[in-house]
Design a protein around this motif. Sequence first.
Motif, PDB file in Angstrom:
ATOM      1  N   HIS A 202       0.848  -1.200   0.000  1.00 30.74           N
ATOM      2  CA  HIS A 202       0.000   0.000   0.000  1.00 30.74           C
ATOM      3  C   HIS A 202       0.884   1.251   0.000  1.00 30.74           C
ATOM      4  O   HIS A 202       1.710   1.436   0.894  1.00 30.74           O
ATOM      5  N   ASN A 204      -0.679   4.415  -1.385  1.00 31.47           N
ATOM      6  CA  ASN A 204      -1.646   5.503  -1.222  1.00 31.47           C
ATOM      7  C   ASN A 204      -2.465   5.249   0.043  1.00 31.47           C
ATOM      8  O   ASN A 204      -3.533   4.647   0.009  1.00 31.47           O
ATOM      9  N   GLN A 263      -6.556   9.324  -7.622  1.00 32.95           N
ATOM     10  CA  GLN A 263      -5.754   8.282  -6.973  1.00 32.95           C
ATOM     11  C   GLN A 263      -6.324   8.007  -5.579  1.00 32.95           C
ATOM     12  O   GLN A 263      -5.781   8.453  -4.574  1.00 32.95           O
ATOM     13  N   PRO A 265      -7.282   6.232  -2.021  1.00 33.97           N
ATOM     14  CA  PRO A 265      -6.442   5.425  -1.134  1.00 33.97           C
ATOM     15  C   PRO A 265      -6.748   3.941  -1.260  1.00 33.97           C
ATOM     16  O   PRO A 265      -7.902   3.550  -1.478  1.00 33.97           O
ATOM     17  N   THR A 266      -5.698   3.144  -1.127  1.00 38.99           N
ATOM     18  CA  THR A 266      -5.893   1.691  -1.073  1.00 38.99           C
ATOM     19  C   THR A 266      -6.003   1.220   0.370  1.00 38.99           C
ATOM     20  O   THR A 266      -6.381   0.077   0.629  1.00 38.99           O
ATOM     21  N   ALA A 267      -5.671   2.110   1.325  1.00 40.41           N
ATOM     22  CA  ALA A 267      -5.767   1.778   2.753  1.00 40.41           C
ATOM     23  C   ALA A 267      -6.072   3.047   3.538  1.00 40.41           C
ATOM     24  O   ALA A 267      -5.654   4.145   3.151  1.00 40.41           O
ATOM     25  N   GLN A 292     -10.914  -5.814  -0.054  1.00 38.97           N
ATOM     26  CA  GLN A 292     -10.617  -5.959  -1.483  1.00 38.97           C
ATOM     27  C   GLN A 292     -10.398  -4.618  -2.178  1.00 38.97           C
ATOM     28  O   GLN A 292      -9.512  -4.472  -3.036  1.00 38.97           O
ATOM     29  N   ASP A 293     -11.209  -3.613  -1.818  1.00 37.19           N
ATOM     30  CA  ASP A 293     -11.081  -2.292  -2.439  1.00 37.19           C
ATOM     31  C   ASP A 293     -10.244  -1.340  -1.572  1.00 37.19           C
ATOM     32  O   ASP A 293      -9.403  -0.599  -2.092  1.00 37.19           O
ATOM     33  N   VAL A 294     -10.506  -1.355  -0.293  1.00 35.40           N
ATOM     34  CA  VAL A 294      -9.778  -0.490   0.650  1.00 35.40           C
ATOM     35  C   VAL A 294      -9.509  -1.274   1.931  1.00 35.40           C
ATOM     36  O   VAL A 294     -10.433  -1.870   2.502  1.00 35.40           O
ATOM     37  N   SER A 295      -8.266  -1.290   2.366  1.00 37.96           N
ATOM     38  CA  SER A 295      -7.911  -1.899   3.650  1.00 37.96           C
ATOM     39  C   SER A 295      -8.108  -0.875   4.772  1.00 37.96           C
ATOM     40  O   SER A 295      -7.967   0.332   4.550  1.00 37.96           O
ATOM     41  N   LEU A 357      -1.174  -6.127  -1.622  1.00 36.81           N
ATOM     42  CA  LEU A 357      -1.189  -5.719  -3.033  1.00 36.81           C
ATOM     43  C   LEU A 357       0.049  -6.211  -3.760  1.00 36.81           C
ATOM     44  O   LEU A 357       0.213  -5.954  -4.951  1.00 36.81           O
TER      45      LEU A 357
END
Length: 359
Positions: A202, A204, A263, A265-267, A292-295, A357
């Motif tokens: 992660h 972002n 962009q 965030p992924t987390a 799956q989409d955001v931690s 990821l």
Amino acid sequence: MKRDYIAIVETLKNEITFGHYQVNQQLPTESELINRFHSTRYAVRKALTELQNEHLIYKIQGSGMFIQDWNKKWQVNPKSKTIGLICTHIADYIFPKIISQIDTVIDPKGYSLLIANTHNYPKTERSNLIKMLDLQVAGLIVEPSESAKPCQNADIYQRIAKSKIPLLFINAEYPEFNFPAITNSDRESEEELINYLLHKGHKNILGIFQTDDLQGVERMKGFIQAYQNNDANLANSNLIMYSSHDSFSIISKKIDDYLNSSQPPTAIACYNDELALLVTDKLKKKNIRIPQDVSIVGFDNFDSAAYLNPSLTTMNYQRTSVGEEAGKGILALIDGKKFTSVVHHPQLKLRDSVISLNK
């Protein structure tokens, strides 16, 4: 509707105890108070008599009323069997267990707890301190309010120190004073948490931190430190700072701005588990899958964190140990013994709210 004199008493008492007047300073005359409060001479005189009875003011014949050294009576009371506990939020998931553990320790020694709640307002902290000191409690356990800001009640803490009244801080401390404290390694623990996310691929990461308390400021510093230590690009991260008095709707709108960006965030790293629960609920309502989409990660390891869907990755705040140490610490101080400050190091609890990821 309150009687006139009661409103005058409460207003003047508040001004006196909040330092609006200095010791031995003269109060306004009766006529000035009548004009100020749009009241009768009878009501003003009755109010002044009540303030005299509470030893807040004194009279010099022919000269008027003057401010008493009203906190002079705050002294160590070896006969007291009451310990004051002032915390920011009694009803949150942190304090019930702490309170229970403190009580478990002090009850066999014949002490009981007098508990007060500040909602993280320094003015309320001040009022509670005054009430407890007026009652001459045996000692005080205090969670500072808005601890990231300069202490607004320094005069009272200075009097406590001068009078050698036992006092112990928990969760945070006012660095201006030399009272012992039980705290957490918030910066290092948050850094470990963000290191984990970075190592999971992660980049972002959105950090959301409450910044009117030292805990939140330190956790935010740990967030930034993790990026720096991993040679990760801080430009890929984002921060939301909020006050303990902000509603979640304010935070929610800021989160939306990042979720809708080019962009996203992924987390998301939340200040605590309580916030993480609100963020999780928000994302689910938007049909955003976790992880799956955001931690999501939190901080504190509140009791239900392991049973959420998905279970929450977090840092384990040792509430039982903090309560036990606070109880033993204040008893030691009451007995005239030394108690050395304690710093806890929360441990990472890995669960299902984070996805890797890395390929």
